[in-house]
Design an enzyme around this catalytic site. Structure first.
Site, PDB file in Angstrom:
ATOM      1  N   ASP A  23       0.830  -1.207   0.000  1.00 51.42           N
ATOM      2  CA  ASP A  23       0.000   0.000   0.000  1.00 51.42           C
ATOM      3  C   ASP A  23       0.863   1.256   0.000  1.00 51.42           C
ATOM      4  O   ASP A  23       0.526   2.249  -0.632  1.00 51.42           O
ATOM      5  CB  ASP A  23      -0.932   0.014   1.220  1.00 51.42           C
ATOM      6  CG  ASP A  23      -2.016  -1.045   1.090  1.00 51.42           C
ATOM      7  OD1 ASP A  23      -2.194  -1.572  -0.034  1.00 51.42           O
ATOM      8  OD2 ASP A  23      -2.666  -1.356   2.107  1.00 51.42           O
ATOM      9  N   SER A  76     -20.642  -8.556 -11.547  1.00 46.71           N
ATOM     10  CA  SER A  76     -20.638  -9.096 -10.196  1.00 46.71           C
ATOM     11  C   SER A  76     -22.056  -9.046  -9.641  1.00 46.71           C
ATOM     12  O   SER A  76     -23.000  -8.739 -10.364  1.00 46.71           O
ATOM     13  CB  SER A  76     -19.664  -8.310  -9.332  1.00 46.71           C
ATOM     14  OG  SER A  76     -19.993  -6.957  -9.418  1.00 46.71           O
ATOM     15  N   LEU A  77     -22.199  -9.360  -8.390  1.00 41.95           N
ATOM     16  CA  LEU A  77     -23.524  -9.422  -7.781  1.00 41.95           C
ATOM     17  C   LEU A  77     -23.608  -8.429  -6.640  1.00 41.95           C
ATOM     18  O   LEU A  77     -22.624  -8.179  -5.950  1.00 41.95           O
ATOM     19  CB  LEU A  77     -23.765 -10.829  -7.204  1.00 41.95           C
ATOM     20  CG  LEU A  77     -23.865 -11.975  -8.196  1.00 41.95           C
ATOM     21  CD1 LEU A  77     -23.823 -13.312  -7.461  1.00 41.95           C
ATOM     22  CD2 LEU A  77     -25.145 -11.859  -9.006  1.00 41.95           C
ATOM     23  N   GLU A  99     -28.711 -20.861  -5.035  1.00 44.21           N
ATOM     24  CA  GLU A  99     -27.501 -21.642  -5.341  1.00 44.21           C
ATOM     25  C   GLU A  99     -26.405 -21.294  -4.330  1.00 44.21           C
ATOM     26  O   GLU A  99     -26.127 -20.118  -4.114  1.00 44.21           O
ATOM     27  CB  GLU A  99     -26.981 -21.298  -6.749  1.00 44.21           C
ATOM     28  CG  GLU A  99     -27.990 -21.550  -7.852  1.00 44.21           C
ATOM     29  CD  GLU A  99     -27.542 -20.965  -9.196  1.00 44.21           C
ATOM     30  OE1 GLU A  99     -26.498 -20.296  -9.261  1.00 44.21           O
ATOM     31  OE2 GLU A  99     -28.255 -21.186 -10.184  1.00 44.21           O
ATOM     32  N   LYS A 130     -23.131 -20.152  -2.794  1.00 43.13           N
ATOM     33  CA  LYS A 130     -22.129 -19.275  -3.409  1.00 43.13           C
ATOM     34  C   LYS A 130     -20.734 -19.713  -2.978  1.00 43.13           C
ATOM     35  O   LYS A 130     -20.360 -19.593  -1.816  1.00 43.13           O
ATOM     36  CB  LYS A 130     -22.369 -17.827  -3.004  1.00 43.13           C
ATOM     37  CG  LYS A 130     -21.419 -16.862  -3.682  1.00 43.13           C
ATOM     38  CD  LYS A 130     -21.813 -15.423  -3.407  1.00 43.13           C
ATOM     39  CE  LYS A 130     -21.026 -14.436  -4.234  1.00 43.13           C
ATOM     40  NZ  LYS A 130     -19.599 -14.457  -3.984  1.00 43.13           N
ATOM     41  N   ASP A 169     -16.740 -19.311  -3.130  1.00 49.73           N
ATOM     42  CA  ASP A 169     -15.776 -18.261  -3.422  1.00 49.73           C
ATOM     43  C   ASP A 169     -14.610 -18.877  -4.177  1.00 49.73           C
ATOM     44  O   ASP A 169     -13.620 -19.296  -3.592  1.00 49.73           O
ATOM     45  CB  ASP A 169     -15.325 -17.607  -2.112  1.00 49.73           C
ATOM     46  CG  ASP A 169     -14.512 -16.352  -2.388  1.00 49.73           C
ATOM     47  OD1 ASP A 169     -14.588 -15.837  -3.521  1.00 49.73           O
ATOM     48  OD2 ASP A 169     -13.799 -15.901  -1.479  1.00 49.73           O
ATOM     49  N   TYR A 187     -23.232 -22.383 -13.732  1.00 51.22           N
ATOM     50  CA  TYR A 187     -24.399 -21.726 -13.155  1.00 51.22           C
ATOM     51  C   TYR A 187     -24.969 -20.552 -13.947  1.00 51.22           C
ATOM     52  O   TYR A 187     -25.931 -19.935 -13.528  1.00 51.22           O
ATOM     53  CB  TYR A 187     -24.114 -21.272 -11.724  1.00 51.22           C
ATOM     54  CG  TYR A 187     -22.893 -20.378 -11.572  1.00 51.22           C
ATOM     55  CD1 TYR A 187     -22.786 -19.167 -12.248  1.00 51.22           C
ATOM     56  CD2 TYR A 187     -21.854 -20.748 -10.722  1.00 51.22           C
ATOM     57  CE1 TYR A 187     -21.681 -18.348 -12.098  1.00 51.22           C
ATOM     58  CE2 TYR A 187     -20.737 -19.938 -10.571  1.00 51.22           C
ATOM     59  CZ  TYR A 187     -20.660 -18.734 -11.264  1.00 51.22           C
ATOM     60  OH  TYR A 187     -19.570 -17.931 -11.125  1.00 51.22           O
ATOM     61  N   LYS A 191     -25.088 -12.994   1.790  1.00 53.21           N
ATOM     62  CA  LYS A 191     -23.873 -13.512   2.419  1.00 53.21           C
ATOM     63  C   LYS A 191     -24.151 -14.010   3.835  1.00 53.21           C
ATOM     64  O   LYS A 191     -24.990 -13.446   4.542  1.00 53.21           O
ATOM     65  CB  LYS A 191     -22.814 -12.400   2.489  1.00 53.21           C
ATOM     66  CG  LYS A 191     -22.308 -11.923   1.144  1.00 53.21           C
ATOM     67  CD  LYS A 191     -21.371 -12.945   0.544  1.00 53.21           C
ATOM     68  CE  LYS A 191     -20.525 -12.399  -0.579  1.00 53.21           C
ATOM     69  NZ  LYS A 191     -19.501 -11.463  -0.195  1.00 53.21           N
ATOM     70  N   CYS A 198      14.881  -9.933  20.453  1.00 54.29           N
ATOM     71  CA  CYS A 198      14.460 -11.179  19.828  1.00 54.29           C
ATOM     72  C   CYS A 198      14.313 -12.269  20.897  1.00 54.29           C
ATOM     73  O   CYS A 198      15.244 -12.502  21.669  1.00 54.29           O
ATOM     74  CB  CYS A 198      15.496 -11.591  18.784  1.00 54.29           C
ATOM     75  SG  CYS A 198      15.207 -13.235  18.123  1.00 54.29           S
ATOM     76  N   CYS A 234      17.241 -15.125  20.128  1.00 59.24           N
ATOM     77  CA  CYS A 234      18.681 -14.922  20.311  1.00 59.24           C
ATOM     78  C   CYS A 234      19.014 -13.758  21.225  1.00 59.24           C
ATOM     79  O   CYS A 234      20.176 -13.549  21.568  1.00 59.24           O
ATOM     80  CB  CYS A 234      19.371 -14.735  18.963  1.00 59.24           C
ATOM     81  SG  CYS A 234      19.037 -13.125  18.218  1.00 59.24           S
ATOM     82  N   CYS A 254      14.460  -8.781  14.222  1.00 61.07           N
ATOM     83  CA  CYS A 254      15.636  -9.142  15.003  1.00 61.07           C
ATOM     84  C   CYS A 254      16.872  -8.724  14.214  1.00 61.07           C
ATOM     85  O   CYS A 254      16.960  -8.964  13.012  1.00 61.07           O
ATOM     86  CB  CYS A 254      15.633 -10.651  15.220  1.00 61.07           C
ATOM     87  SG  CYS A 254      17.215 -11.307  15.730  1.00 61.07           S
ATOM     88  N   CYS A 306      21.274 -15.368  14.757  1.00 59.94           N
ATOM     89  CA  CYS A 306      20.021 -15.716  15.425  1.00 59.94           C
ATOM     90  C   CYS A 306      19.600 -17.105  14.959  1.00 59.94           C
ATOM     91  O   CYS A 306      19.387 -17.314  13.761  1.00 59.94           O
ATOM     92  CB  CYS A 306      18.943 -14.696  15.087  1.00 59.94           C
ATOM     93  SG  CYS A 306      17.298 -15.193  15.632  1.00 59.94           S
TER      94      CYS A 306
HETATM   95  S1  IVH Z   1     -23.956 -15.642 -11.107  1.00 54.50           S
HETATM   96  C1  IVH Z   1     -24.457 -11.757 -13.406  1.00 54.50           C
HETATM   97  N1  IVH Z   1     -23.989 -17.726  -9.544  1.00 54.50           N
HETATM   98  O1  IVH Z   1     -19.896 -14.689  -7.230  1.00 54.50           O
HETATM   99  C2  IVH Z   1     -24.339 -12.837 -12.398  1.00 54.50           C
HETATM  100  N2  IVH Z   1     -22.134 -16.236  -9.365  1.00 54.50           N
HETATM  101  O2  IVH Z   1     -20.127 -11.895  -6.497  1.00 54.50           O
HETATM  102  C3  IVH Z   1     -23.044 -13.496 -12.447  1.00 54.50           C
HETATM  103  N3  IVH Z   1     -20.446 -16.953  -7.736  1.00 54.50           N
HETATM  104  O3  IVH Z   1     -18.216 -13.397 -10.011  1.00 54.50           O
HETATM  105  C4  IVH Z   1     -22.748 -14.413 -11.345  1.00 54.50           C
HETATM  106  N4  IVH Z   1     -21.455 -18.802  -7.115  1.00 54.50           N
HETATM  107  O4  IVH Z   1     -17.510 -15.702  -9.133  1.00 54.50           O
HETATM  108  C5  IVH Z   1     -23.309 -16.619  -9.905  1.00 54.50           C
HETATM  109  N5  IVH Z   1     -24.153 -19.632  -8.268  1.00 54.50           N
HETATM  110  C6  IVH Z   1     -23.491 -18.543  -8.612  1.00 54.50           C
HETATM  111  C7  IVH Z   1     -22.231 -18.198  -8.040  1.00 54.50           C
HETATM  112  C8  IVH Z   1     -21.603 -17.028  -8.432  1.00 54.50           C
HETATM  113  C9  IVH Z   1     -20.393 -18.035  -6.950  1.00 54.50           C
HETATM  114  C10 IVH Z   1     -19.419 -15.889  -7.769  1.00 54.50           C
HETATM  115  C11 IVH Z   1     -18.913 -15.529  -9.147  1.00 54.50           C
HETATM  116  C12 IVH Z   1     -19.215 -14.080  -9.319  1.00 54.50           C
HETATM  117  C13 IVH Z   1     -19.309 -13.617  -7.910  1.00 54.50           C
HETATM  118  C14 IVH Z   1     -20.159 -12.373  -7.794  1.00 54.50           C
END
Ligand code: IVH
Length: 679
Positions: A37, A77-78, A111, A113, A115, A222, A310, A404, A407, A422, A428
């Site tokens: 950073d 993304s979501l 579904e 989720k 990571d 998915y 989440k 330390c 040592c 140290c 050491c």
């Molecule tokens: S749908 C436009 N379905 O979550 C929708 N994403 O926070 C596109 N992920 O980048 C995503 N499980 O890497 C979808 N059942 C699921 C998922 C999922 C995990 C991840 C995915 C996405 C991220 C978004």
């Protein structure tokens, strides 16, 4: 003369690029987040003053050896919901947008989720033609060759397939596969991955597809990207088609008729979470009807038809029993919390990182406190802080040692570093043993059969204290043979293995010394720049003087930068380090590195145009300048070379008109001496 700090900025960018590679590609950071950073802040300060000298993308996407892939439909993304109220708001919002009456149903798919790492797979007439990572959502990396090697990815779709379809899903590692991979990493003396996500990303983004092929990557499909014709009318029907085509779809994906069903599903999965074979951090809810999805569309970077609800981070409370200070190879003192064992989301935790002195102070934890322990995505749990109401009167503050614990040498914090170190260096034992382990490891001296256990054993027995001692073991062969667990044969083999490594390339030798921040890549750069051990050694000593030509030259080597130059200078400032380097060198035949002739491009004028697949523009520019060239923006009759990247436009045309020599990226790489540089 211009006083613009071009060289300094280029060096800073190059230094950050190295760290980006270490972090993103090797998943083995060479610098703390805080230090990184600090570099970024410095770059931002430069960017404010000299916007034209700092490209906007530095550090955002790591330079890599993969071609770029433009997603036809962006991979977005979501939005997140963190509680029931926020989830309810998502549904009411969607209903309002669609003008649905209260009593009209609005079914969703839930579904789990995971990571992991989202990917996009393009099939034409049922055949896999392209696979790419998400990247920044607009442009990803073409990892087709790697994805083709994974059994989880069908090369051909079973049954009827549309002319063209892009299928999306998540690449991940199961908890068991992750454990196993990390064990394999450790026995190969490679750094373990911090979490399954990093491990999956690191495994997929390998330049050598045969390495990816050995990693047990899984995929759940998915989502849909671009498609030549409709293949379903609802998301659940689409998931059925994915299964029929040969994909694995998460078996816990469930069609949920309404809000109440979704709320139940959320708590069911939260309860199941610890038992699942893979880590999940929430549930993704998608409006099931594809016509409704289409009407809802997108708002900003996320769809209006889906949300990620989440789970709260997995937390527990326990008693902080003591704080131990660990000393690493570079002498860093790291506080580690020992807590009464507690189950955090299915994992028994008894130790947690407290990062460093400042973090410890900020968290205000005392020995005897009840503390909140959290496991986020990472394997190493964190201590969030104390539960103050529960602090016993007997709670004792922890005083960070100024010496330390191993040592007894003074432990110092320099300048704005967050880490206390140290100063004992190789005297050491903690640092010495760690450094000796590093020295014998595979990317360094690679001494067969000389692992961590042997180093510790020989250290304890007083057989090795300094690096050179490894090469003085021959007279002790019979003493080694007589040790428990050894014998004449294994002692002989060890001595032979050591002797085989008396000849070593300069880059490996430099890396083997275990100097802070001198990883394999930096060691290669140094070797290439200085050529021979004698030259390198003399220049490093000269570079200990601030303001010397040697110091300046070192900091200006492309990819090195002033920070790393200082690190090397600090190392060579210490008598015992110089002694240990020289003693070791005296035992060896250190091979010269093939040098790229400086001034190869001396006085030449180069223009880069289009995008280069294997390096960033700043890297290309820095290398050209290091070789004595001047890099300009526009093509004129004075231009010597125009390097053509992908989609080169008017500048290529202009070069042709003026008869200026053009180079392909490959030709540029060989001209600039990149070939033979691994990765
Ligand atoms: S749908 C436009 N379905 O979550 C929708 N994403 O926070 C596109 N992920 O980048 C995503 N499980 O890497 C979808 N059942 C699921 C998922 C999922 C995990 C991840 C995915 C996405 C991220 C978004």
């Amino acid at each position: 003369m211009s006083t613009r700090p071009e060289a300094e900025i280029a060096a800073l960018i190059a230094e950050m690029a190295q760290h980006d590679i270490a972090y993103h590609q090797n998943d083995a950071p060479t610098i703390s987040d805080a230090d990184y950073d600090a570099l970024r802040r410095r770059l931002n300060a430069f960017a404010a003053l000299y916007p034209d000298l700092v490209p906007q993308t530095v550090g955002a996407a790591p330079a890599s050896g993969f071609a770029k892939h433009q997603h036809l439909v962006p991979m977005l993304s979501l939005d997140n919901a963190f509680d029931e109220t926020e989830f309810a708001e998502f549904l009411t919002g969607a209903r309002r947008f669609l003008r649905l009456a209260e009593d009209q149903p609005l079914a969703m798919m839930g579904e789990p989720k995971i990571d992991g790492l989202s990917i996009s797979l393009t099939y034409e007439h049922g055949r896999l033609v392209k696979g790419a990572t998400r990247g920044d959502g607009g442009v990803g990396e073409d990892v087709t060759a790697n994805l083709r090697r994974l059994p989880a990815i069908p090369l051909r779709l079973k049954g009827d397939a549309p002319a063209r379809i892009e299928i999306r899903g998540e690449i991940f590692l199961t908890k068991a596969d992750f454990e196993q991979l990390n064990q394999a990493q450790e026995s190969a003396k490679q750094r373990p991955f911090a979490n399954p996500r990093n491990a999956a990303a690191g495994s997929l983004r390998q330049l050598d597809p045969s390495i990816t092929a050995q990693r047990p990557l899984s995929l759940f499909a998915y989502a849909m990207g671009d498609c030549s014709e409709p293949v379903a009318t609802s998301h659940h029907e689409y998931l059925d088609r994915l299964r029929a085509w040969g994909f694995e779809v998460n078996p816990r994906s469930t069609l949920l008729p309404d809000f109440a069903a979704a709320v139940r599903f959320q708590s069911d999965l939260a309860a199941e979470r610890a038992m699942l074979a893979y880590d999940i951090d929430g549930v993704v809810y998608k409006i099931d009807d594809l016509a409704l999805q289409n009407r809802l569309g997108f708002a900003g970077r996320a769809p209006r038809w889906a949300i990620a609800w989440k789970f709260p981070a997995e937390q527990a409370t326990s008693i902080l029993e003591r704080i131990e200070i660990q000393v690493g190879r570079t002498g860093a003192l790291t506080p580690v919390a020992h807590i009464a064992p507690v189950n955090v989301g299915g994992v028994l935790v008894s130790r947690a990182s407290l990062h460093n002195e400042d973090e410890l102070a900020r968290k205000n934890v005392m020995i005897g406190d009840t503390v909140i322990v959290q496991r986020a995505g990472d394997v190493i749990p964190q201590i969030l802080g104390p539960v103050l109401e529960k602090r016993p009167v007997t709670a004792k503050p922890f005083v960070f040692p100024t010496h330390c614990p191993i040592c007894g040498s003074l432990a110092l914090r320099t300048k704005d570093e967050v880490v206390r170190r140290c100063t004992g260096g190789l005297t050491c034992p903690a640092q010495a043993v760690e450094r000796l382990v590093h020295l014998t490891s595979r990317p360094a001296f690679d001494i067969e059969g000389f692992g961590e256990k042997t180093v510790q054993e020989f250290w304890d027995a007083g057989l090795i204290k300094a690096p050179a001692d490894i090469f003085h073991l021959a007279p002790h062969e019979s003493a080694i043979a007589a040790r428990e667990g050894w014998g004449p044969l294994s002692a002989r083999k060890l001595i032979e293995a050591i002797n085989q490594r008396r000849k070593i390339p300069l880059a490996r030798f430099i890396y083997a010394l275990g100097i802070r921040r001198i990883g394999e890549q930096i060691a290669k750069l140094l070797a290439k720049h200085y050529g021979s051990f004698a030259h390198w050694r003399a220049e490093m000593q000269a570079a200990t003087i601030i303001g010397s030509d040697a110091r300046f030259a070192l900091g200006n080597i492309m990819g090195i930068g002033p920070g790393i130059a200082e690190e090397l200078a600090d190392f060579f400032m210490e008598d015992h380090n110089r002694q240990s380097v020289d003693d070791l060198a005296a035992e060896l035949a250190i091979e010269d590195a093939p040098k790229i002739a400086e001034g190869t491009l001396s006085g030449k004028i180069i223009v880069f145009t289009g995008s280069l697949a294997t390096m960033s523009r700043p890297e290309a520019k820095a290398r050209a300048e290091a070789l004595g060239a001047r890099v300009t923006e526009s093509v004129s009759a004075k231009t010597n070379f125009v390097v053509l990247g992908a989609d080169a436009g008017s500048k290529a045309k202009r070069a042709a008109e003026l008869g200026v020599q053009t180079l392909s990226e490959t030709e540029w790489r060989s001209l600039a001496g990149f070939e033979g540089e691994e990765g």
